[in-house]
Design a protein around this motif. Structure first.
Motif, PDB file in Angstrom:
ATOM      1  N   THR B   2     -13.967  -2.727  17.478  1.00 45.51           N
ATOM      2  CA  THR B   2     -13.306  -1.450  17.748  1.00 45.51           C
ATOM      3  C   THR B   2     -11.995  -1.371  16.976  1.00 45.51           C
ATOM      4  O   THR B   2     -11.244  -2.335  16.913  1.00 45.51           O
ATOM      5  CB  THR B   2     -13.006  -1.320  19.248  1.00 45.51           C
ATOM      6  OG1 THR B   2     -14.215  -1.531  19.959  1.00 45.51           O
ATOM      7  CG2 THR B   2     -12.448   0.040  19.580  1.00 45.51           C
ATOM      8  N   LYS B   4      -8.561   1.436  15.842  1.00 52.87           N
ATOM      9  CA  LYS B   4      -7.906   2.713  16.138  1.00 52.87           C
ATOM     10  C   LYS B   4      -8.574   3.824  15.356  1.00 52.87           C
ATOM     11  O   LYS B   4      -9.090   3.618  14.254  1.00 52.87           O
ATOM     12  CB  LYS B   4      -6.431   2.654  15.718  1.00 52.87           C
ATOM     13  CG  LYS B   4      -5.538   2.121  16.809  1.00 52.87           C
ATOM     14  CD  LYS B   4      -4.115   2.616  16.618  1.00 52.87           C
ATOM     15  CE  LYS B   4      -3.175   1.794  17.480  1.00 52.87           C
ATOM     16  NZ  LYS B   4      -1.854   2.382  17.628  1.00 52.87           N
ATOM     17  N   LEU B   5      -8.527   5.023  15.884  1.00 58.99           N
ATOM     18  CA  LEU B   5      -9.087   6.181  15.193  1.00 58.99           C
ATOM     19  C   LEU B   5      -8.285   6.479  13.942  1.00 58.99           C
ATOM     20  O   LEU B   5      -7.055   6.584  14.002  1.00 58.99           O
ATOM     21  CB  LEU B   5      -8.996   7.417  16.088  1.00 58.99           C
ATOM     22  CG  LEU B   5     -10.099   7.703  17.097  1.00 58.99           C
ATOM     23  CD1 LEU B   5      -9.692   8.912  17.931  1.00 58.99           C
ATOM     24  CD2 LEU B   5     -11.415   7.978  16.398  1.00 58.99           C
ATOM     25  N   GLU B   9      -9.879  11.763  11.764  1.00 56.26           N
ATOM     26  CA  GLU B   9     -10.860  11.818  12.860  1.00 56.26           C
ATOM     27  C   GLU B   9     -10.165  12.075  14.185  1.00 56.26           C
ATOM     28  O   GLU B   9     -10.666  12.787  15.050  1.00 56.26           O
ATOM     29  CB  GLU B   9     -11.614  10.489  12.988  1.00 56.26           C
ATOM     30  CG  GLU B   9     -12.670  10.290  11.932  1.00 56.26           C
ATOM     31  CD  GLU B   9     -13.400   8.961  12.114  1.00 56.26           C
ATOM     32  OE1 GLU B   9     -13.587   8.524  13.269  1.00 56.26           O
ATOM     33  OE2 GLU B   9     -13.761   8.343  11.094  1.00 56.26           O
ATOM     34  N   ARG B  10      -9.002  11.457  14.316  1.00 58.44           N
ATOM     35  CA  ARG B  10      -8.226  11.604  15.534  1.00 58.44           C
ATOM     36  C   ARG B  10      -7.829  13.068  15.747  1.00 58.44           C
ATOM     37  O   ARG B  10      -7.972  13.609  16.838  1.00 58.44           O
ATOM     38  CB  ARG B  10      -6.975  10.734  15.395  1.00 58.44           C
ATOM     39  CG  ARG B  10      -6.092  10.724  16.588  1.00 58.44           C
ATOM     40  CD  ARG B  10      -4.722  10.168  16.207  1.00 58.44           C
ATOM     41  NE  ARG B  10      -3.794  10.524  17.234  1.00 58.44           N
ATOM     42  CZ  ARG B  10      -3.569   9.807  18.330  1.00 58.44           C
ATOM     43  NH1 ARG B  10      -4.159   8.660  18.485  1.00 58.44           N
ATOM     44  NH2 ARG B  10      -2.756  10.238  19.257  1.00 58.44           N
ATOM     45  N   ALA B  13     -10.879  15.130  16.683  1.00 60.53           N
ATOM     46  CA  ALA B  13     -11.369  14.825  18.033  1.00 60.53           C
ATOM     47  C   ALA B  13     -10.438  15.405  19.085  1.00 60.53           C
ATOM     48  O   ALA B  13     -10.883  15.999  20.070  1.00 60.53           O
ATOM     49  CB  ALA B  13     -11.509  13.314  18.219  1.00 60.53           C
ATOM     50  N   SER B  83      -9.300   4.841  20.384  1.00 63.14           N
ATOM     51  CA  SER B  83     -10.357   4.398  19.485  1.00 63.14           C
ATOM     52  C   SER B  83     -11.544   5.349  19.642  1.00 63.14           C
ATOM     53  O   SER B  83     -11.556   6.188  20.550  1.00 63.14           O
ATOM     54  CB  SER B  83     -10.793   2.974  19.828  1.00 63.14           C
ATOM     55  OG  SER B  83     -11.672   3.001  20.940  1.00 63.14           O
ATOM     56  N   PRO B  84     -12.545   5.211  18.794  1.00 64.13           N
ATOM     57  CA  PRO B  84     -13.735   6.068  18.950  1.00 64.13           C
ATOM     58  C   PRO B  84     -14.374   5.944  20.336  1.00 64.13           C
ATOM     59  O   PRO B  84     -14.993   6.888  20.826  1.00 64.13           O
ATOM     60  CB  PRO B  84     -14.679   5.533  17.856  1.00 64.13           C
ATOM     61  CG  PRO B  84     -13.763   4.984  16.802  1.00 64.13           C
ATOM     62  CD  PRO B  84     -12.628   4.370  17.574  1.00 64.13           C
ATOM     63  N   ILE B  87     -13.091   8.634  22.677  1.00 58.86           N
ATOM     64  CA  ILE B  87     -13.647   9.962  22.397  1.00 58.86           C
ATOM     65  C   ILE B  87     -15.059  10.053  22.970  1.00 58.86           C
ATOM     66  O   ILE B  87     -15.445  11.052  23.578  1.00 58.86           O
ATOM     67  CB  ILE B  87     -13.664  10.222  20.869  1.00 58.86           C
ATOM     68  CG1 ILE B  87     -12.265   9.973  20.269  1.00 58.86           C
ATOM     69  CG2 ILE B  87     -14.171  11.623  20.568  1.00 58.86           C
ATOM     70  CD1 ILE B  87     -11.149  10.746  20.922  1.00 58.86           C
TER      71      ILE B  87
END
Lengths: 98, 98
Positions: B2, B4-5, B9-10, B13, B83-84, B87
């Motif tokens: 994992t 961080k975004l 993308e962050r 999202a 992180s993803p 989301i």
């Protein structure tokens, strides 16, 4: 009807619960305890068991779960303070956490 | 592993989740949302469904339940931020709350 705990019963109940990790909340007529489990499955399993009892009692905890910990606050909104229902739920939670 | 975004993308999202009631937590790289239900049974039913998914994802919410409300905070402790997984869990929670 639910009423606030009389002073003598309250003292006795808090002394007994105090030995098992419950303490009074500052600035609020409520009690709190943090339960710790081995992992999330055990923590949430505890919450699920408590939830069924709480619904049956029609008295519900305020609680916060972060992974394997469950922080519980008990008070009775209808009487704006501790009632016998809180003592009953606290004891049941202790039994369910064992 | 994992991570961080990434910034783009962050942004995308958070914009999407923002439309559904999620907001950034002040002073913490995390998002939060308060879900409201009709009663405790529905609120805890939601939590039970989320719990099974969270355990499967191996990613768990921080959450607080008071009767019919569930306040959720999502962040990824391993990366000290979003992180993803957050989301993904946020979207799943929205779907499970419907």
């Amino acid at each position: 009807m639910t009423q606030k705990l009389p002073a003598d019963e309250r003292r006795a109940a808090l002394a007994e619960l105090g030995e098992r990790g419950w303490s009074e909340v500052e600035g609020r007529d409520a009690i709190e305890k943090t339960f710790r489990f081995r992992n999330f499955v055990e923590a949430f399993g505890f919450m699920a068991r408590v939830a069924l009892h709480a619904e049956k009692l029609d008295h519900h905890p305020e609680w916060r779960n972060v992974y394997r910990t469950v922080e519980v606050t008990l008070t009775t909104h209808d009487v704006d303070g501790l009632s016998p229902l809180d003592i009953r739920l606290a004891k049941r939670m202790d039994a369910l956490a064992e």
